[in-house]
Motif scaffolding. Structure first.
Motif, mmCIF file in Angstrom:
data_model
loop_
_atom_site.group_PDB
_atom_site.id
_atom_site.type_symbol
_atom_site.label_atom_id
_atom_site.label_comp_id
_atom_site.label_asym_id
_atom_site.label_seq_id
_atom_site.Cartn_x
_atom_site.Cartn_y
_atom_site.Cartn_z
ATOM 1 N N LYS A 135 0.849 -1.191 0.000
ATOM 2 C CA LYS A 135 0.000 0.000 0.000
ATOM 3 C C LYS A 135 0.881 1.236 0.000
ATOM 4 O O LYS A 135 2.034 1.203 0.436
ATOM 5 N N ALA A 141 -1.128 -0.624 -3.500
ATOM 6 C CA ALA A 141 0.040 -0.496 -4.385
ATOM 7 C C ALA A 141 0.684 -1.874 -4.481
ATOM 8 O O ALA A 141 1.857 -2.069 -4.170
ATOM 9 N N ASN A 143 2.525 -4.979 -5.711
ATOM 10 C CA ASN A 143 3.654 -4.918 -6.628
ATOM 11 C C ASN A 143 4.563 -6.131 -6.518
ATOM 12 O O ASN A 143 4.570 -6.847 -5.517
#
Length: 407
Positions: A135, A141, A143
């Protein structure tokens, strides 16, 4: 070529009605080097057949291994870009070497000449970060990052390269791992026997193959650390003279610390229901440092504790999440962990009623199964077929995986 061929195949001139040749490239969380496999693929869809023609391991030097560890924990953006390009060159070298090895060893000159052009390459790259629950500023976020620039590989070999297999799965809600379960299903499924494919690399992961099940029935997850912590301790205590516990010798000569083991087993990851994945971000340097500070142990008892930890987390993961629903009859093991006799013995001891066998008995080299798998995954991408499923990574729908780099 059939007019029903996938669009990518038509653009690249690949005919899936004929046999084709591919190289698979893999570098794992163990940071031991690059595995390459040259394979012949026949058939299409879910009925492909794979034959491994040659394999090659290109080990990382101590300087490369230490450099990657420094990159993962302390690297700058500039370091990351440089390593991405550098590993692209190293992966390209490994691909060239495995092709040349087959040509050198081939006794059939006509077949050897035919292999002057490989149809495509599948490259996993080297994972340097994996945070599927990330995050930033209170927004998701999610990834993951694998380096080893595919455009470099494509340019050096002159063939298309499929890479970046994890990102699309993560974008669609998955963990981005594990990726190999569909290949386990293609190669190891059985119509009447419940099976598990277990890979013990830097991390350990399982693929549950229900008898006669379709790809949508596969269950997969990372059980926790495989060899990564064991290898790192051996490297630290021997000052880099040894990089792993050969044959499980140190573990066999030591005795596991029960207090340390119970504390390690209390990590919340092991309570989390699958699908789930993990890596060095969770079970890496910081985790190991905490163990070393809390429990002062010499090399042998420490390695014995970590080896028991790997065996227990694999067995406990199966007992907790798999065996209540599927009476597994066979575990087929691959990865570097198969060479650790103590680890394999402890795993069998924890699962006494299940046959524990090596993937070599099924025609799959245990040391190169993942490299072989990425050749198959690239083939699957080019056919436009799914790689990940809700029960393997948690993705919201069956998802294709990969991006294409052209020479």
């Amino acid at each position: 070529m059939s007019r029903h061929a996938p669009p990518l195949a038509r653009c690249l001139g690949i005919d899936f009605d004929r046999e084709r040749y591919a190289v698979g490239l893999m570098a794992g969380t163990s940071l031991d080097g690059i595995d390459a496999a040259l394979v012949r693929i026949k058939g299409s869809g879910d009925a492909i057949q794979l034959q491994t023609l040659s394999t090659h391991h290109s080990p990382y030097t101590p300087e490369e291994r230490n450099g990657l560890l420094q990159l993962i924990h302390f690297g700058t953006v500039g370091d990351l870009c440089t390593w991405d390009a550098y590993l692209g060159e190293r992966f390209a070298q490994a691909a060239s070497e495995v092709i040349n090895l087959y040509r050198h060893n081939s006794r059939h000159s006509a077949r050897s000449e035919e292999l002057l052009t490989v149809h495509f390459i599948g490259s996993h790259g080297q994972t340097v970060w994996h945070a599927p629950d990330g995050k930033l500023f209170n927004l998701p976020a999610r990834n993951t990052l694998q380096i080893g620039q595919p455009d470099v590989i494509a340019a050096r070999l002159g063939v298309p390269v499929v890479a970046d297999f994890r990102t699309r799965d993560i974008v669609h809600g998955g963990q981005g791992a594990p990726l190999v379960p569909i290949v386990d299903w293609l190669l190891l499924r059985h119509p009447a026997e419940h099976r598990v494919a277990l890979n013990i690399g830097g991390m350990a992961n399982v693929t549950v193959l229900p008898a006669g099940g379709a790809p949508e029935t596969i269950l997969a997850f990372d059980t926790g650390p495989g060899n990564a912590l064991i290898d790192r301790v051996v490297q630290i205590y021997t000052q880099g003279k040894q990089t792993y516990d050969r044959d499980g010798k140190y573990a066999a000569e030591g005795e596991a610390n029960p207090i340390a083991l119970e504390q390690m087993l209390s990590h919340p990851y092991f309570e989390q229901s699958p699908p789930k994945s993990t890596g060095r971000e969770m079970f890496g340097e910081e985790y190991l440092k905490a163990i070393l500070v809390a429990f002062e142990m010499e090399l042998r008892p420490l390695v014995a504790t970590l080896t028991e930890f790997t065996a227990r987390t694999i067995a406990d993961g199966l007992k907790r999440f798999v065996l209540p629903e599927y009476p597994i009859q066979r575990i087929i093991v691959s990865g570097g962990g198969v060479h650790n006799r103590t680890l394999m013995a402890r795993l069998q001891a924890h699962l006494p009623n299940i046959a524990v066998e090596l993937s070599a008995q099924y025609g799959i080299d245990p040391d190169f199964k993942e490299a072989i798998a990425f050749a198959a995954l690239a083939d699957r991408f080019l056919q436009g077929l799914p790689t990940t499923y809700p029960n393997t990574t948690g993705v919201c729908k069956p998802c294709t995986a990969g991006k294409l780099a052209l020479p």
